[in-house]
Design an enzyme around this catalytic site. Structure first.
Site, PDB file in Angstrom:
ATOM      1  N   CYS A   1       0.849  -1.181   0.000  1.00 48.55           N
ATOM      2  CA  CYS A   1       0.000   0.000   0.000  1.00 48.55           C
ATOM      3  C   CYS A   1       0.889   1.238   0.000  1.00 48.55           C
ATOM      4  O   CYS A   1       1.896   1.293   0.701  1.00 48.55           O
ATOM      5  CB  CYS A   1      -0.936   0.097   1.193  1.00 48.55           C
ATOM      6  SG  CYS A   1      -2.123  -1.234   1.288  1.00 48.55           S
TER       7      CYS A   1
ATOM      8  N   ARG B   1       3.911  -0.283  -4.830  1.00 51.02           N
ATOM      9  CA  ARG B   1       3.636  -0.823  -3.498  1.00 51.02           C
ATOM     10  C   ARG B   1       2.301  -1.580  -3.425  1.00 51.02           C
ATOM     11  O   ARG B   1       1.966  -2.153  -2.398  1.00 51.02           O
ATOM     12  CB  ARG B   1       3.605   0.319  -2.465  1.00 51.02           C
ATOM     13  CG  ARG B   1       4.901   1.064  -2.361  1.00 51.02           C
ATOM     14  CD  ARG B   1       4.776   2.208  -1.380  1.00 51.02           C
ATOM     15  NE  ARG B   1       4.597   1.726  -0.036  1.00 51.02           N
ATOM     16  CZ  ARG B   1       5.586   1.467   0.810  1.00 51.02           C
ATOM     17  NH1 ARG B   1       6.831   1.652   0.436  1.00 51.02           N
ATOM     18  NH2 ARG B   1       5.329   1.041   2.026  1.00 51.02           N
TER      19      ARG B   1
ATOM     20  N   TRP C   1      -2.699  -2.705  -1.677  1.00 44.58           N
ATOM     21  CA  TRP C   1      -2.407  -4.134  -1.817  1.00 44.58           C
ATOM     22  C   TRP C   1      -3.270  -4.798  -0.758  1.00 44.58           C
ATOM     23  O   TRP C   1      -3.038  -4.625   0.434  1.00 44.58           O
ATOM     24  CB  TRP C   1      -0.927  -4.411  -1.581  1.00 44.58           C
ATOM     25  CG  TRP C   1      -0.542  -5.816  -1.898  1.00 44.58           C
ATOM     26  CD1 TRP C   1      -0.175  -6.306  -3.116  1.00 44.58           C
ATOM     27  CD2 TRP C   1      -0.471  -6.926  -0.986  1.00 44.58           C
ATOM     28  NE1 TRP C   1       0.102  -7.647  -3.027  1.00 44.58           N
ATOM     29  CE2 TRP C   1      -0.071  -8.051  -1.727  1.00 44.58           C
ATOM     30  CE3 TRP C   1      -0.709  -7.080   0.379  1.00 44.58           C
ATOM     31  CZ2 TRP C   1       0.109  -9.305  -1.160  1.00 44.58           C
ATOM     32  CZ3 TRP C   1      -0.541  -8.332   0.949  1.00 44.58           C
ATOM     33  CH2 TRP C   1      -0.135  -9.423   0.177  1.00 44.58           C
TER      34      TRP C   1
ATOM     35  N   ASN D   1      -1.669   2.280   5.636  1.00 45.96           N
ATOM     36  CA  ASN D   1      -0.792   1.198   5.180  1.00 45.96           C
ATOM     37  C   ASN D   1      -0.394   0.411   6.420  1.00 45.96           C
ATOM     38  O   ASN D   1       0.166   0.982   7.349  1.00 45.96           O
ATOM     39  CB  ASN D   1       0.441   1.808   4.494  1.00 45.96           C
ATOM     40  CG  ASN D   1       1.574   0.816   4.287  1.00 45.96           C
ATOM     41  OD1 ASN D   1       2.730   1.183   4.280  1.00 45.96           O
ATOM     42  ND2 ASN D   1       1.249  -0.436   4.104  1.00 45.96           N
ATOM     43  N   GLY D   2      -0.721  -0.893   6.444  1.00 49.30           N
ATOM     44  CA  GLY D   2      -0.382  -1.714   7.601  1.00 49.30           C
ATOM     45  C   GLY D   2      -1.551  -2.606   7.959  1.00 49.30           C
ATOM     46  O   GLY D   2      -2.468  -2.794   7.152  1.00 49.30           O
TER      47      GLY D   2
ATOM     48  N   GLU E   1      17.030 -18.028  -7.763  1.00 49.26           N
ATOM     49  CA  GLU E   1      16.692 -16.656  -8.120  1.00 49.26           C
ATOM     50  C   GLU E   1      16.133 -16.591  -9.549  1.00 49.26           C
ATOM     51  O   GLU E   1      15.169 -15.875  -9.817  1.00 49.26           O
ATOM     52  CB  GLU E   1      17.943 -15.763  -7.959  1.00 49.26           C
ATOM     53  CG  GLU E   1      17.812 -14.334  -8.418  1.00 49.26           C
ATOM     54  CD  GLU E   1      16.720 -13.528  -7.707  1.00 49.26           C
ATOM     55  OE1 GLU E   1      16.133 -14.012  -6.728  1.00 49.26           O
ATOM     56  OE2 GLU E   1      16.434 -12.413  -8.172  1.00 49.26           O
TER      57      GLU E   1
ATOM     58  N   LYS F   1      12.434 -15.204 -10.530  1.00 53.18           N
ATOM     59  CA  LYS F   1      12.201 -14.119 -11.494  1.00 53.18           C
ATOM     60  C   LYS F   1      11.147 -14.552 -12.508  1.00 53.18           C
ATOM     61  O   LYS F   1      10.233 -13.809 -12.828  1.00 53.18           O
ATOM     62  CB  LYS F   1      13.493 -13.757 -12.258  1.00 53.18           C
ATOM     63  CG  LYS F   1      14.540 -13.007 -11.508  1.00 53.18           C
ATOM     64  CD  LYS F   1      14.184 -11.578 -11.171  1.00 53.18           C
ATOM     65  CE  LYS F   1      13.471 -11.483  -9.872  1.00 53.18           C
ATOM     66  NZ  LYS F   1      14.215 -11.302  -8.661  1.00 53.18           N
TER      67      LYS F   1
ATOM     68  N   GLU G   1       7.513 -14.887 -10.917  1.00 54.82           N
ATOM     69  CA  GLU G   1       6.820 -13.677 -10.481  1.00 54.82           C
ATOM     70  C   GLU G   1       6.382 -12.768 -11.626  1.00 54.82           C
ATOM     71  O   GLU G   1       5.363 -12.104 -11.516  1.00 54.82           O
ATOM     72  CB  GLU G   1       7.595 -12.910  -9.403  1.00 54.82           C
ATOM     73  CG  GLU G   1       8.868 -12.243  -9.817  1.00 54.82           C
ATOM     74  CD  GLU G   1       9.518 -11.476  -8.651  1.00 54.82           C
ATOM     75  OE1 GLU G   1      10.750 -11.342  -8.673  1.00 54.82           O
ATOM     76  OE2 GLU G   1       8.813 -10.996  -7.747  1.00 54.82           O
TER      77      GLU G   1
ATOM     78  N   HIS H   1      16.840 -37.447  -6.815  1.00 60.53           N
ATOM     79  CA  HIS H   1      16.107 -37.851  -5.612  1.00 60.53           C
ATOM     80  C   HIS H   1      14.618 -37.545  -5.742  1.00 60.53           C
ATOM     81  O   HIS H   1      13.906 -37.502  -4.746  1.00 60.53           O
ATOM     82  CB  HIS H   1      16.703 -37.158  -4.381  1.00 60.53           C
ATOM     83  CG  HIS H   1      18.139 -37.533  -4.160  1.00 60.53           C
ATOM     84  ND1 HIS H   1      18.516 -38.783  -3.742  1.00 60.53           N
ATOM     85  CD2 HIS H   1      19.284 -36.831  -4.348  1.00 60.53           C
ATOM     86  CE1 HIS H   1      19.836 -38.837  -3.663  1.00 60.53           C
ATOM     87  NE2 HIS H   1      20.325 -37.665  -4.036  1.00 60.53           N
TER      88      HIS H   1
ATOM     89  N   LYS I   1       5.993  -4.312  -4.201  1.00 60.73           N
ATOM     90  CA  LYS I   1       7.440  -4.196  -4.075  1.00 60.73           C
ATOM     91  C   LYS I   1       7.893  -4.288  -2.631  1.00 60.73           C
ATOM     92  O   LYS I   1       8.911  -4.897  -2.311  1.00 60.73           O
ATOM     93  CB  LYS I   1       7.862  -2.851  -4.676  1.00 60.73           C
ATOM     94  CG  LYS I   1       9.353  -2.594  -4.676  1.00 60.73           C
ATOM     95  CD  LYS I   1      10.036  -3.411  -5.732  1.00 60.73           C
ATOM     96  CE  LYS I   1      11.529  -3.234  -5.723  1.00 60.73           C
ATOM     97  NZ  LYS I   1      12.194  -4.335  -6.435  1.00 60.73           N
TER      98      LYS I   1
END
Ligand code: AGP
Length: 614
Positions: free
Chosen positions: A2, A27, A75, A101-102, A487, A491, A494, A510, A609
């Site tokens: 947010c 955000r 968000w 925000n929170g 990584e 990438k 996402e 395995h 983000k």
């Protein structure tokens, strides 16, 4: 998550707020909304599901006049991302409007209490409960808005950055924070308020970073009034921003992510500037120099982070163990904070975070700090909560990273951590001088070597077109390049929404090798280093099952190349530095596949983000 923004002054608030929301959209982008008080004293709220552009369209024919306002990009946490749950929220009487925000953790109990006093709720959000609580307090205690906010926040459990405006008093914004960031921009007779400095830099470079549990009142042509939620007054400390406007623009690139990938030669130079000195045979990290004994006497290093930053931490484990000969544990912050970890006073905890605001990492270091450990953080955003909570640290200095998928922050984190491992090893004598100098020298060559890899961008873009069909990918690596495989997979998932798994190559037999067929692209990170021969055997096993091999190899390689359907080369380098090079083709591959699939590269679905909720 947010983004919040506020303005009070003489300008048209709508313009400032909408521009600010665009800058903060990274955000969260589930919904957006704005509240303005016009010259006639009306408090107008406009909100819409979707992005800021949708809000602009919605507000196009509405009264958006006014020189005071607040705005929000969401968000979603509590309640689905629809128009009703979008911020700002009115209080019951529609006199107050709030953005937040929170997370208010005890919102259910507070809501029950308010319901008993006749309050009803339009949305499913925790935020609406808070604005009702503020209004209830204001009326029942007959206090001004600022006091009502203070009293209400004393009843709240959770995290917040809030801003509240009052239709009956259009001369002020009251804002507060705890656990979520909030910056005040100080202009000439005007004030800006935002989750970070990006909406502010266009107007002023003078800012105040609010501390936890501080409340600020902003009024035109008057000094900001800051106090705690228990009403202890504070003197505002004005700081100067280093951020520039051009850093916030795409600079001719179609996406921020591509711009940030291409910035890496320069961002790594910036990260190393003043630290790596090849002429003087030295690496100087002030956070290490000032706390040398803590590092040298550390019985253990615990690295804590999330997502991409966690991958950087995993690479650091290899370097710390190799050079500093110290036991290292790498922890997901979200797990670490809820275990009962055994932490001692001789432990050094390294927190890694691009944003410096990740809630789980903040909580993890708070836990470690309470247990007496020394906290060192590697962060990008100057003045963020994580560096402020740490005992010491090192900024990566790569400039704002705006694409949700982290790229330039990752390579800078790995570089900073490697420098730190080299410093500790040299100081302890576990890394001999010639070897130290060899790696130091090579660090200086890394930016140019990244530029060489970037020349393959067009080839990678062409090749990416063949993957529109793929539903799954596997990424393999070993040693230092195992975290790079993780990584690369992160990438891809996402930003392209293709399922991808990163694995240590030798673990395939395995279980996961059962997944291999001719439909399965397998990306193998196989530069010439320690486990090269071993990884060739792992590739053979995949070839035998008809898997398609895409490999990242060192220039001049022939063995892996022969086994591969497509190869991307990286220049030869020291093994500990290979991740900084080998990740670049994986960033480009993920980017181009996402572009071919017409995905929203910079703002992938469901993500934000800065993850300021747990
Ligand atoms: C990476 O591409 C992600 N968007 C994400 O995993 C990120 O690295 C993670 O949320 C941690 O963020 P931080 O570095 O700001 O703490």
């Amino acid at each position: 998550m947010c983004g919040i923004v506020g303005y009070i002054g003489k300008r048209d608030a709508y313009e400032v707020l909408i521009k600010g929301l665009h800058r903060l959209e990274y955000r969260g982008y589930d919904s957006a909304g704005i509240a303005l008080i016009n010259a006639g004293g009306q408090l107008n709220i406009y909100k819409s599901k979707g992005k800021v552009a949708d809000l602009e369209q919605f507000a196009a024919d509405k009264d958006v006049s006014g020189t005071i306002g607040i705005a929000h990009t969401r968000w979603a946490t509590h309640g689905e991302p629809n128009q009703v749950n979008a911020h700002p929220h009115y209080s019951q009487s529609e006199e107050l409007a709030i953005i937040h925000n929170g997370i208010i953790e005890n919102y259910a109990v507070l809501k029950q209490g308010l319901a008993k006093h006749g309050y009803t709720f339009r949305s499913e959000t925790d935020t609406e409960v808070l604005v009702q609580l503020i209004e209830y307090t204001k009326h029942t205690s007959a206090v001004d808005l600022r006091t009502a906010v203070q009293l209400a926040l004393n009843q709240v459990v959770g995290a917040y950055a809030i801003a509240v405006i009052d239709r009956k008093n259009p001369t002020q914004i009251v804002a507060a924070r705890k656990g979520s960031p909030l910056v005040v921009g100080v202009g000439d007779g005007e004030y800006f308020l935002a989750s970070d400095a990006t909406p502010i830099v266009e107007y002023t470079n003078r800012v105040i970073y609010l501390e936890d549990e501080e409340v600020v009142t902003l009024e035109r042509d008057r000094e900001p009034q800051i106090s705690t939620i228990t009403n202890v007054s504070k003197t505002p400390e004005i700081k100067e921003l280093e951020l520039t406007l051009s850093q916030l623009e795409k600079g001719g690139y179609p996406h921020f992510m591509l711009k940030e990938i291409f910035e890496q030669p320069q961002t790594l130079r910036d990260s190393m500037r003043g630290r790596v000195n090849v002429e003087q045979n030295n690496i100087a990290i002030s956070g290490f120099i000032d706390n040398r004994e803590r590092f040298l006497n550390a019985k253990r290093i615990i690295i804590t982070a999330c997502g991409t930053s966690w991958h950087a931490g995993l690479i650091a484990m290899y370097a710390m163990e190799e050079f500093a000969r110290v036991p290292v544990e790498v922890e997901y912050s979200s797990e670490f904070r809820y275990r009962k970890p055994v932490i001692g006073k001789d432990d050094v905890v390294i927190a890694i975070s691009q944003s410096g605001e990740t809630a789980d990492t903040l909580a993890a270091i708070q836990l470690a700090k309470n247990a007496g450990a020394f906290i060192f953080s590697i962060c990008n955003v100057v003045g963020a909560s994580i560096p402020r909570l740490s005992n010491s640290g090192c900024y990566t200095h790569v400039g704002p990273e705006i694409g949700v998928a982290s790229t330039k922050a990752f390579t800078a984190q790995v570089t900073a951590l490697t420098m730190l491992a080299l410093c500790i090893g040299r100081a302890k004598g576990t890394l001999d001088e010639p070897r130290f100098l060899q790696i130091l020298n090579e660090l200086g060559n890394i930016p140019d070597k990244i530029s060489q890899i970037l020349h393959q961008n067009d080839r990678i873009a062409d090749f990416a077109k063949t993957f529109t069909y793929a539903q799954n990918f596997i990424y393999l690596g070993r040693g230092y390049n195992y975290p790079v495989a993780l990584e690369g997979a992160l990438k891809l998932k996402e930003i392209s929404y293709i399922h991808a798994e990163g694995y240590p190559a030798a673990e395939m037999k395995h279980g996961p090798i059962a997944l291999i067929s001719q439909e399965m692209p397998v990306v193998v990170v196989a530069p010439k280093c320690g486990t090269y021969e071993k990884i060739i055997s792992n590739i053979q096993e995949i070839k035998a099952r008809k898997g398609r091999i895409i490999s990242i190899v060192t220039e001049g390689d022939s063995q892996v190349t022969q086994l591969s359907d497509f190869c991307i080369t990286i220049p030869s380098t020291e093994e500990c530095l290979t991740p900084i090079l080998s990740v670049i083709p994986l960033q480009l591959l993920a980017y181009h596949i996402a572009v071919v699939k017409q995905c929203d590269v910079d703002q992938p679905r469901n993500l934000a983000k800065s993850v300021t909720v747990e």
